[in-house]
Enzyme design. Structure first.
Site, short mmCIF file in Angstrom:
data_model
loop_
_atom_site.label_atom_id
_atom_site.label_comp_id
_atom_site.label_asym_id
_atom_site.label_seq_id
_atom_site.Cartn_x
_atom_site.Cartn_y
_atom_site.Cartn_z
N MET A 120 0.83 -1.14 0.14
CA MET A 120 0.03 0.00 0.02
C MET A 120 0.95 1.29 -0.15
SD MET A 120 -3.47 -0.95 2.01
CE MET A 120 -2.86 -0.83 3.70
N GLY A 121 2.10 1.08 -0.42
CA GLY A 121 3.05 2.26 -0.40
C GLY A 121 3.81 2.87 0.94
N LEU B 175 6.56 3.49 1.73
CA LEU B 175 7.70 2.24 2.00
C LEU B 175 8.57 2.39 3.03
CD1 LEU B 175 8.87 1.41 -1.60
CD2 LEU B 175 6.78 0.64 -0.53
N HIS C 178 9.42 -3.09 3.65
CA HIS C 178 9.13 -3.17 2.03
C HIS C 178 10.38 -3.36 1.43
CE1 HIS C 178 5.75 -0.60 3.68
NE2 HIS C 178 4.90 -1.72 2.86
N GLN D 136 -10.12 -3.34 1.62
CA GLN D 136 -9.64 -3.95 2.86
C GLN D 136 -9.89 -3.10 3.99
OE1 GLN D 136 -5.68 -4.66 1.02
NE2 GLN D 136 -4.96 -4.05 3.16
N GLY E 85 5.53 -9.74 4.12
CA GLY E 85 6.34 -9.76 5.18
C GLY E 85 5.42 -10.16 6.32
N GLN E 86 6.39 -11.06 7.17
CA GLN E 86 5.84 -11.65 8.40
C GLN E 86 5.00 -10.78 9.55
OE1 GLN E 86 5.40 -14.81 9.04
NE2 GLN E 86 5.04 -14.67 11.44
N GLN F 230 -2.21 -12.29 7.49
CA GLN F 230 -2.18 -11.93 5.64
C GLN F 230 -1.50 -12.82 5.14
OE1 GLN F 230 -2.15 -7.77 3.99
NE2 GLN F 230 -0.01 -8.46 3.55
#
Lengths: 281, 281
Positions: B30-31, B33, B37, B61, B147-148, B153
């Site tokens: 979603m930018g 950063l 990211h 979302q 990413g964890q 997600q």
């Protein structure tokens, strides 16, 4: 022609075909092939270098009390017919292969699925969209072929592919009918001789409605009343729905103008048949 | 590096890259950063010939009353950072491009989305799964990177790709933290200096819980109680959830054994932060 039962093997075949630059035409079915299905395979053969037919009676699109168990199956007969029209592979997975233990992802196409068969068969189009999304990811076809007999299904698939930005073309082919006008369907095999005769009322009433519209009638309620009256002359027919809707949005129509879908579902004994016609005013 | 705003253009670029036999790595974001990211982009650059970053603040979302409008945006800054780590294209579509008038198709991953953020944010994972399915169809990556930090997600995406037989690998990369331990998040930008200090309690309480488990505690309720107590020492923290679950199924755990996820969501003022740790017993 070869019958492939597992996803890994068909993906391997697809990968090789892609490396060779072949175009892929795909015809997803529940099997028990009739001339309607064969017309899709023939068109796929014309348009593409590799033709894949899937045969999978998808439990997810059958409701409780529907005919999942009884749905007719004849893989050997299907294979013989498919081979004759130039099909290269039949993908016929097991239920466990498609929905392994713990499966939990579903695709919903809203709005288009509210009426018609979606209203009579809750969850049906969720099952259809989900299995077709899976099959499209497995086969990655350039083109997939569907019959106009399942008019709502064809629109739902078209909408799903556009909304989800899938990389293929959906080709919708005309209804193929028996000589006496009954729309071809695997479920016709359920009909008793008397029900089979009675079922002719469906196509007949659609033809009459189209004629009525052609001669100037634009009032959807009047046309619908005429169809209901026609069908009710047949004692073996029990109407599920008769509906007149916009041919692309499936929203109810009051005045018939532009491409309009007249669609119906009627039971004969335990057998639920669907049929439809598109009229243009 | 180039910024692409429409689906047709990025599909054209992908098609060309495919014809040239390039592998494609994809990082959907979603930018706004941060180093989390960038770690995904670096890994994508290592593994693939072409790297595509998407930046799309996905309205689907966000729930009612959530921070869709306020979500931080900085395309110019993002582009500078992405270019430095070797990203080739940024795909940054408009909302209208992704969800045109009449859009109506959704992907649901059930079960995995019942708890954790799924319980606090109804509809959130439907929005995530739907936009990621669309992006995967648009980009057709060989590998996509998540990413964890967003543990649920990542599992939802992994499940969706497996269930729907999508043709890519999902790579899940470790949480990247600030020097003082706060998990990096675009939402950290919302925090006041006092909230920023208070938010350190999240990582600290997870580290303590992991130590407690390492020293022999296997009772999930006891570990959870300890975390709740730790967090409640911080007056600015309002707990949304603290949960201890099986690390792949996200089902509640009574006795901690095997890979176990300790995940939490806590509000600091208007800002909801998440963090987690995986422990192995």
């Amino acid at each position: 022609m070869e019958i492939i039962r597992d996803i890994a093997s068909i993906k391997q075949i697809i990968k090789k075909a892609r490396q060779e630059g072949q175009t892929i035409g795909f015809v997803p079915t529940m099997g028990y092939l009739h001339d309607g299905h064969l017309s899709l395979l023939r068109k796929a053969r014309e348009d593409n270098q590799l033709v894949i037919l899937s045969i999978f009676v998808n439990p997810l699109q059958f409701g409780l009390g529907e005919d999942y168990e009884e749905y007719p199956r004849d893989l050997t007969g299907d294979a013989a017919q498919a081979e004759k029209v130039g099909c290269h592979y039949i993908f016929a997975p097991t239920v466990k292969e498609m929905y392994p233990q713990g499966y939990s992802t579903y695709v919903d196409v809203e709005k288009l699925t509210d009426g018609l068969c979606g209203a009579s068969r809750p969850g049906h189009f969720r099952g259809v969209a989900t299995v077709v999304a899976k099959l499209f990811n497995i086969i990655t076809p350039d083109r997939a072929y569907f019959g106009q007999k399942d008019a709502q299904q064809a629109l739902v698939i078209l909408k799903m592919t556009r909304d989800l930005n899938m990389n293929l073309d959906i080709i919708i082919m005309p209804i193929i009918r028996e000589e006496d006008g009954l729309a071809m369907s695997s479920r016709n095999a359920y009909l008793s001789p008397a029900e089979r005769r009675a079922a002719l009322i469906l196509n007949q009433s659609l033809i009459k409605a189209a004629a009525q519209i052609k001669s100037g009638e634009q009032d959807a309620a009047a046309v619908r009343a005429q169809i209901l009256e026609n069908i009710s002359t047949e004692p073996l027919a029990a109407i599920d729905y008769v509906t007149i809707v916009d041919a692309s949005e499936l929203t109810d129509v009051v005045e018939i103008k532009g491409p309009t879908l007249i669609a119906l579902a009627v039971r004969f004994g335990k057998t639920r048949l669907i049929d439809n016609i598109i009229v243009e005013v």
